[in-house]
Scaffold this motif. Structure first.
Motif, short mmCIF file in Angstrom:
data_model
loop_
_atom_site.label_atom_id
_atom_site.label_comp_id
_atom_site.label_asym_id
_atom_site.label_seq_id
_atom_site.Cartn_x
_atom_site.Cartn_y
_atom_site.Cartn_z
N GLY A 17 -0.67 -7.29 8.04
CA GLY A 17 -1.41 -6.16 7.50
C GLY A 17 -2.55 -5.74 8.40
N ARG A 18 -3.69 -5.44 7.78
CA ARG A 18 -4.86 -4.98 8.55
C ARG A 18 -6.08 -5.89 8.33
N ASP A 19 -6.12 -6.53 7.16
CA ASP A 19 -7.31 -7.31 6.77
C ASP A 19 -6.93 -8.72 6.35
N ILE A 20 -5.80 -9.19 6.83
CA ILE A 20 -5.32 -10.50 6.36
C ILE A 20 -6.22 -11.62 6.90
N ILE A 63 -8.77 6.05 10.22
CA ILE A 63 -9.21 5.85 8.83
C ILE A 63 -9.23 4.36 8.50
N ASP A 64 -8.18 3.63 8.94
CA ASP A 64 -8.11 2.19 8.63
C ASP A 64 -9.27 1.42 9.28
N SER A 65 -9.66 1.82 10.49
CA SER A 65 -10.72 1.08 11.21
C SER A 65 -12.11 1.44 10.72
N GLU A 66 -12.25 2.69 10.22
CA GLU A 66 -13.61 3.14 9.87
C GLU A 66 -13.92 3.00 8.39
N ARG A 67 -12.95 2.58 7.58
CA ARG A 67 -13.23 2.52 6.14
C ARG A 67 -14.26 1.42 5.86
N GLU A 68 -14.93 1.58 4.71
CA GLU A 68 -16.00 0.64 4.37
C GLU A 68 -15.47 -0.72 3.93
N VAL A 93 -7.79 0.23 -5.44
CA VAL A 93 -6.44 -0.09 -4.98
C VAL A 93 -6.44 -1.44 -4.25
N ARG A 94 -7.45 -1.65 -3.42
CA ARG A 94 -7.51 -2.91 -2.65
C ARG A 94 -7.70 -4.09 -3.60
N ASP A 95 -8.57 -3.94 -4.61
CA ASP A 95 -8.77 -5.02 -5.57
C ASP A 95 -7.48 -5.32 -6.32
N TYR A 108 0.84 -1.21 0.00
CA TYR A 108 0.00 0.00 0.00
C TYR A 108 0.87 1.25 0.00
N ARG A 109 1.99 1.19 0.72
CA ARG A 109 2.92 2.32 0.72
C ARG A 109 3.54 2.50 -0.67
N GLY A 110 3.82 1.39 -1.34
CA GLY A 110 4.40 1.46 -2.69
C GLY A 110 3.45 2.14 -3.66
N ASP A 126 -4.49 9.09 13.43
CA ASP A 126 -5.29 9.36 12.22
C ASP A 126 -5.38 8.12 11.34
N ARG A 127 -4.23 7.44 11.16
CA ARG A 127 -4.23 6.26 10.29
C ARG A 127 -5.10 5.15 10.86
N ASP A 128 -4.96 4.91 12.16
CA ASP A 128 -5.78 3.85 12.78
C ASP A 128 -7.26 4.16 12.63
O1 DC Z 1 1.68 -1.65 8.13
P1 DC Z 1 1.90 -0.22 7.60
O2 DC Z 1 1.84 0.83 8.66
O3 DC Z 1 3.15 -0.11 6.79
O4 DC Z 1 0.66 0.02 6.61
C1 DC Z 1 0.49 1.23 5.92
C2 DC Z 1 -0.97 1.49 5.64
O5 DC Z 1 -1.45 0.56 4.67
C3 DC Z 1 -1.90 1.38 6.83
O6 DC Z 1 -2.14 2.64 7.42
C4 DC Z 1 -3.16 0.81 6.26
C5 DC Z 1 -2.77 0.19 4.96
N1 DC Z 1 -2.88 -1.26 4.96
C6 DC Z 1 -4.11 -1.80 4.66
O7 DC Z 1 -5.07 -1.07 4.49
N2 DC Z 1 -4.26 -3.14 4.56
C7 DC Z 1 -3.21 -3.96 4.76
N3 DC Z 1 -3.37 -5.29 4.63
C8 DC Z 1 -1.94 -3.43 5.10
C9 DC Z 1 -1.82 -2.06 5.20
#
Ligand code: DC
Length: 224
Positions: free
Chosen positions: A131-134, A185-190, A110-112, A38-40, A181-183
């Motif tokens: 990651g976040r959704d593995i 957005i990451d937690s509240e996204r659809e 992007v996710r797809d 995702y960073r890339g 902020d990131r947590d």
């Molecule tokens: O693990 P990280 O902090 O390098 O991840 C960067 C961002 O990528 C994080 O804020 C949310 C997103 N991310 C994601 O949405 N789903 C993943 N499987 C991994 C990361």
């Protein structure tokens, strides 16, 4: 015996990637840091898909996704991320990327784009993916699922020192705010929000060292 598939999810700067890397070495697994992907994509967007105000133009990004080739290469035991054959491992850790990555990662396109390659890498087993959704979306049938958490102050310290180690000067308050902020957005996204899978083992490592967290995870893997 088929090697296991392990999913490690959790909040930013809980040590997911560095812990996964060591577990991969110990168990002879491949390690995939999905956050780096995702960073890339975010780094690519900041270089190639911005508007007149230098903000990311998401529509430009969506129509350029087919120009993105992300690849991990093994460089003296370190997995290094290449974007279109250029090493971007340092660039993806900059504040500019950290400040924009959650907005990019929120997007379905992007996710797809990244989902398919993540899943196909796990088909043969023998992988630990963080990651976040593995555990919830990418590999819902993983053999083991862990969800890492820690206090915000501890996570701020870890991220601050990680950046210092990379030679990146940062302001502690800004680092903390970026994590919050990131947590959020990451937690509240659809789509595929950051959340604990129902069958994940939760580990709060606020007062655990990296080694203690690794040992705890390994003890579960051996027990199950
Ligand atoms: O693990 P990280 O902090 O390098 O991840 C960067 C961002 O990528 C994080 O804020 C949310 C997103 N991310 C994601 O949405 N789903 C993943 N499987 C991994 C990361």
């Amino acid at each position: 015996m088929k090697k296991p598939v392990i999913a490690i999810d959790g909040y930013s700067s809980t040590g997911k990637s560095s812990i996964s890397k060591v577990i991969a070495e110990k168990l002879g697994l491949i390690h995939l840091d999905t956050g780096a992907l995702y960073r890339g994509v975010t780094w690519f967007a900041l270089q190639n898909c911005t508007d007149a105000d230098d903000a990311i133009d998401l529509n430009k990004l969506f129509s350029s996704l087919d120009q993105i080739e992300l690849e991990f290469r093994n460089d003296h035991g370190e997995l290094v991320l290449y974007l279109n054959h250029i090493d971007i491992s340092k660039q993806i850790r900059t504040n500019e990327v950290s400040d924009n990555v959650s907005i990019v990662a929120k997007q379905k396109e992007v996710r797809d784009f990244l989902l398919h390659s993540q899943r196909s890498l796990a088909e043969k087993g023998g992988i630990i993916m963080d990651g976040r959704d593995i555990g919830t979306v990418v590999l819902p049938n993983a053999d083991y699922k862990f969800f890492l958490t820690a206090s915000i102050d501890e996570r701020t310290n870890r991220r601050y020192f990680e950046l210092a180690g990379l030679g990146i000067q940062a302001d502690r308050e800004q680092v903390k705010q970026n994590l919050i902020d990131r947590d959020k957005i990451d937690s509240e996204r659809e789509i595929a929000p950051l959340k604990q899978a129902e069958d994940a083992i939760v580990i709060d490592n606020t007062v655990l060292t990296k080694e203690e967290t690794i040992d705890l995870i390994l003890s579960y893997i051996k027990k199950i």
